[in-house]
Design a protein around this motif. Structure first.
Motif, PDB file in Angstrom:
ATOM      1  N   GLY A  19       0.780  -1.221   0.000  1.00 28.05           N
ATOM      2  CA  GLY A  19       0.000   0.000   0.000  1.00 28.05           C
ATOM      3  C   GLY A  19       0.817   1.278   0.000  1.00 28.05           C
ATOM      4  N   ARG A  20       2.131   1.169   0.050  1.00 27.08           N
ATOM      5  CA  ARG A  20       2.996   2.350   0.019  1.00 27.08           C
ATOM      6  C   ARG A  20       3.590   2.499  -1.376  1.00 27.08           C
ATOM      7  NH1 ARG A  20       6.595   1.007   5.157  1.00 27.08           N
ATOM      8  NH2 ARG A  20       6.422  -1.000   4.152  1.00 27.08           N
ATOM      9  N   ILE A  21       3.773   3.746  -1.782  1.00 30.57           N
ATOM     10  CA  ILE A  21       4.386   4.018  -3.082  1.00 30.57           C
ATOM     11  C   ILE A  21       5.629   4.862  -2.855  1.00 30.57           C
ATOM     12  CG2 ILE A  21       4.115   5.091  -5.345  1.00 30.57           C
ATOM     13  CD1 ILE A  21       1.087   4.728  -5.025  1.00 30.57           C
ATOM     14  N   TYR A  22       6.762   4.342  -3.293  1.00 35.34           N
ATOM     15  CA  TYR A  22       8.024   5.078  -3.260  1.00 35.34           C
ATOM     16  C   TYR A  22       8.412   5.376  -4.701  1.00 35.34           C
ATOM     17  CZ  TYR A  22       8.580   3.676   1.604  1.00 35.34           C
ATOM     18  OH  TYR A  22       8.398   3.494   2.948  1.00 35.34           O
ATOM     19  N   SER A  23       8.998   6.540  -4.929  1.00 34.73           N
ATOM     20  CA  SER A  23       9.445   6.868  -6.274  1.00 34.73           C
ATOM     21  C   SER A  23      10.855   7.436  -6.227  1.00 34.73           C
ATOM     22  CB  SER A  23       8.493   7.868  -6.934  1.00 34.73           C
ATOM     23  OG  SER A  23       8.518   9.103  -6.267  1.00 34.73           O
ATOM     24  N   ARG A  55      15.728  15.990  -5.828  1.00 32.20           N
ATOM     25  CA  ARG A  55      15.144  14.861  -5.096  1.00 32.20           C
ATOM     26  C   ARG A  55      15.759  13.517  -5.492  1.00 32.20           C
ATOM     27  NH1 ARG A  55       9.783  17.285  -6.237  1.00 32.20           N
ATOM     28  NH2 ARG A  55       9.439  15.513  -7.583  1.00 32.20           N
ATOM     29  N   GLY A  56      16.909  13.537  -6.139  1.00 37.25           N
ATOM     30  CA  GLY A  56      17.562  12.310  -6.552  1.00 37.25           C
ATOM     31  C   GLY A  56      18.365  11.672  -5.434  1.00 37.25           C
ATOM     32  N   GLY A  57      18.740  10.432  -5.657  1.00 37.75           N
ATOM     33  CA  GLY A  57      19.593   9.726  -4.720  1.00 37.75           C
ATOM     34  C   GLY A  57      18.868   8.954  -3.643  1.00 37.75           C
ATOM     35  N   VAL A  58      17.571   9.185  -3.496  1.00 35.63           N
ATOM     36  CA  VAL A  58      16.789   8.470  -2.486  1.00 35.63           C
ATOM     37  C   VAL A  58      15.432   8.074  -3.076  1.00 35.63           C
ATOM     38  CG1 VAL A  58      17.840   9.604  -0.482  1.00 35.63           C
ATOM     39  CG2 VAL A  58      15.800  10.597  -1.525  1.00 35.63           C
ATOM     40  N   TRP A  59      14.838   7.074  -2.477  1.00 36.14           N
ATOM     41  CA  TRP A  59      13.455   6.721  -2.756  1.00 36.14           C
ATOM     42  C   TRP A  59      12.606   7.621  -1.865  1.00 36.14           C
ATOM     43  CZ3 TRP A  59      12.020   3.296  -6.442  1.00 36.14           C
ATOM     44  CH2 TRP A  59      13.008   2.452  -6.937  1.00 36.14           C
ATOM     45  N   SER A  60      11.550   8.182  -2.396  1.00 30.89           N
ATOM     46  CA  SER A  60      10.749   9.067  -1.560  1.00 30.89           C
ATOM     47  C   SER A  60       9.274   8.718  -1.623  1.00 30.89           C
ATOM     48  CB  SER A  60      10.975  10.527  -1.934  1.00 30.89           C
ATOM     49  OG  SER A  60      10.591  10.771  -3.263  1.00 30.89           O
ATOM     50  N   ARG A  61       8.618   9.054  -0.527  1.00 26.89           N
ATOM     51  CA  ARG A  61       7.191   8.836  -0.378  1.00 26.89           C
ATOM     52  C   ARG A  61       6.549  10.197  -0.143  1.00 26.89           C
ATOM     53  NH1 ARG A  61       4.486   5.155   4.328  1.00 26.89           N
ATOM     54  NH2 ARG A  61       2.360   5.272   3.544  1.00 26.89           N
ATOM     55  N   SER A  62       5.471  10.499  -0.867  1.00 23.15           N
ATOM     56  CA  SER A  62       4.817  11.804  -0.798  1.00 23.15           C
ATOM     57  C   SER A  62       3.688  11.827   0.218  1.00 23.15           C
ATOM     58  CB  SER A  62       4.231  12.172  -2.161  1.00 23.15           C
ATOM     59  OG  SER A  62       5.252  12.284  -3.100  1.00 23.15           O
ATOM     60  N   TYR A  63       3.557  12.977   0.873  1.00 23.75           N
ATOM     61  CA  TYR A  63       2.484  13.215   1.833  1.00 23.75           C
ATOM     62  C   TYR A  63       1.937  14.611   1.601  1.00 23.75           C
ATOM     63  CZ  TYR A  63       4.735   9.424   4.451  1.00 23.75           C
ATOM     64  OH  TYR A  63       5.290   8.226   4.826  1.00 23.75           O
ATOM     65  N   LEU A 159       0.102  21.521   3.043  1.00 20.11           N
ATOM     66  CA  LEU A 159       1.539  21.292   3.175  1.00 20.11           C
ATOM     67  C   LEU A 159       1.858  19.988   2.448  1.00 20.11           C
ATOM     68  CD1 LEU A 159       3.974  22.642   4.660  1.00 20.11           C
ATOM     69  CD2 LEU A 159       3.732  20.825   6.351  1.00 20.11           C
ATOM     70  N   HIS A 160       2.850  20.036   1.563  1.00 22.65           N
ATOM     71  CA  HIS A 160       3.318  18.856   0.832  1.00 22.65           C
ATOM     72  C   HIS A 160       4.725  18.545   1.315  1.00 22.65           C
ATOM     73  CE1 HIS A 160       0.237  19.092  -2.410  1.00 22.65           C
ATOM     74  NE2 HIS A 160       0.300  20.390  -2.140  1.00 22.65           N
ATOM     75  N   TRP A 161       5.049  17.259   1.479  1.00 21.24           N
ATOM     76  CA  TRP A 161       6.419  16.891   1.803  1.00 21.24           C
ATOM     77  C   TRP A 161       6.706  15.492   1.306  1.00 21.24           C
ATOM     78  CZ3 TRP A 161       2.451  16.893   5.256  1.00 21.24           C
ATOM     79  CH2 TRP A 161       2.282  15.781   6.090  1.00 21.24           C
ATOM     80  N   ARG A 162       7.998  15.214   1.143  1.00 18.95           N
ATOM     81  CA  ARG A 162       8.476  13.918   0.689  1.00 18.95           C
ATOM     82  C   ARG A 162       9.483  13.402   1.703  1.00 18.95           C
ATOM     83  NH1 ARG A 162       7.221  13.272  -4.717  1.00 18.95           N
ATOM     84  NH2 ARG A 162       8.847  11.748  -5.084  1.00 18.95           N
ATOM     85  N   GLU A 163       9.247  12.192   2.162  1.00 17.66           N
ATOM     86  CA  GLU A 163      10.183  11.553   3.095  1.00 17.66           C
ATOM     87  C   GLU A 163      11.087  10.642   2.275  1.00 17.66           C
ATOM     88  OE1 GLU A 163       9.239   9.770   7.284  1.00 17.66           O
ATOM     89  OE2 GLU A 163       8.854   8.262   5.744  1.00 17.66           O
TER      90      GLU A 163
END
Length: 170
Positions: A19-23, A55-63, A159-163
């Motif tokens: 259920g999680r999406i990383y990009s 935003r490169g170098g990591v997998w990120s999840r948006s919130y 508020l948008h953020w990416r972990e």
């Protein structure tokens, strides 16, 4: 297949798990070699990709959240630099440091990044918005790794953020 990849334009790899999406933004590390013969149906092409740039170098999840008080918890591996989106009458944004920004009234969605390298450079669908940027005078603000911070927003704002994580499997 060759047209689907570029050394300059970024694509996005997505990983969907439980259920999680990383990009992760990616591009070719080098141009693909010319084919030796006409490929047969079902042939494979090996590509070498890099993840660099924004935003490169990591997998990120948006919130995102449109609550008036948003607590961002950073369980990732890199600092979180949120973006404020707003439309309508604007209002006061209070950052975790206590700094207050006044968002002006706007007639379409505008985006205020809090990332150090883009802090205060407001954009909309039209691109960079210099007049709106001048009115705000924003500063950068992050959520450090392993910590949480609370942001206060006016009505009509999100508020948008990416972990970002180095390993999406753990």
């Amino acid at each position: 297949v060759r047209q689907a990849f570029s050394t300059t334009k970024y694509g996005r790899l997505e990983l969907r798990s439980e259920g999680r999406i990383y990009s992760c933004p990616v591009r070719l590390s080098a141009s693909l070699p010319a084919p030796q013969a006409a490929p047969k149906h079902g042939s494979t092409v090996e590509v070498s990709l890099v993840s660099d740039g924004d935003r490169g170098g990591v997998w990120s999840r948006s919130y995102q959240s449109d609550k008036k008080s948003v607590t961002v918890t950073n369980l990732g591996d890199v600092p979180v630099w949120p973006t404020v989106e707003w439309e309508g009458s604007g209002g006061a944004v209070t950052l975790p440091s206590g700094a207050t920004l006044e968002l002006p009234a706007v007639d379409r969605p505008h985006f205020l990044p809090l990332a150090r390298n883009k802090a205060g450079k407001v954009t909309s669908e039209r691109g960079f918005e210099p007049e709106v940027t001048k009115k705000i005078g924003a500063v950068g603000e992050q959520v450090p790794v392993g910590e949480e911070r609370t942001f206060s927003l006016p009505g009509g704002a999100k508020l948008h953020w990416r972990e970002g994580v180095l390993d999406p499997w753990i």
